[in-house]
Design an enzyme around this catalytic site. Sequence first.
Site, short mmCIF file in Angstrom:
data_model
loop_
_atom_site.label_atom_id
_atom_site.label_comp_id
_atom_site.label_asym_id
_atom_site.label_seq_id
_atom_site.Cartn_x
_atom_site.Cartn_y
_atom_site.Cartn_z
CG HIS A 94 31.80 145.57 -70.64
ND1 HIS A 94 30.44 145.67 -70.67
CD2 HIS A 94 32.13 145.19 -69.38
CE1 HIS A 94 29.96 145.37 -69.47
NE2 HIS A 94 30.96 145.08 -68.68
CG ASP B 285 46.58 123.61 -67.04
OD1 ASP B 285 46.56 123.04 -68.15
OD2 ASP B 285 45.81 123.29 -66.11
NE ARG C 29 39.22 117.29 -69.51
CZ ARG C 29 39.10 116.46 -70.54
NH1 ARG C 29 38.01 115.73 -70.67
NH2 ARG C 29 40.05 116.35 -71.43
CE1 TYR D 170 40.09 119.30 -63.30
CE2 TYR D 170 41.68 118.39 -61.74
CZ TYR D 170 40.64 118.21 -62.65
OH TYR D 170 40.18 116.95 -62.90
N GLY D 171 44.44 124.44 -63.69
CA GLY D 171 44.83 125.84 -63.78
C GLY D 171 44.16 126.46 -65.00
#
Length: 146
Positions: free
Chosen positions: A22, A30, A114, A136-137
């Site tokens: 947890h 990506d 970023r 931006y994945g």
Amino acid sequence: MLKSIDPILTPDLLWLLASMGHGDDLVFVDANHPATRIALSTSSQRLIQLPGMSMETAVRAIMSVYPLDDFDPDPVRVMMPVDDPDRVPDVQREVLAEIERATGHPVRPGKLSRPDFYRAAAAGFGVVQVGDNRAYGCFLIRKGVI
């Protein structure tokens, strides 16, 4: 093969997801992301690659077994586009729709620059990299409890 387990969930990926606790962050990136370097800094030092897989397909499979942290106000964080921080790229919109479908409620992602995303990713538990090359994945998805 296992019944009722999406075949995208490989043994190594299932190990990674089951080993998380947890509050641990799954780093989901990506094809453009420096995943090997970042994975070496994570708690597990694991990189799971799903070549040829789209972001939303992989997230759909992962969310079928992964509890999202509902104690955290930002259980999903994304990398903001450098050129337009308010823009929501299609890949982010599609992945968030899959997370919302799995959880049954809206999810508003936290947004990281970023450099901040790279730092947070290095502090994550492990990295899953898909073959999707849309920019931006990149997501941090915090694990909750069952």
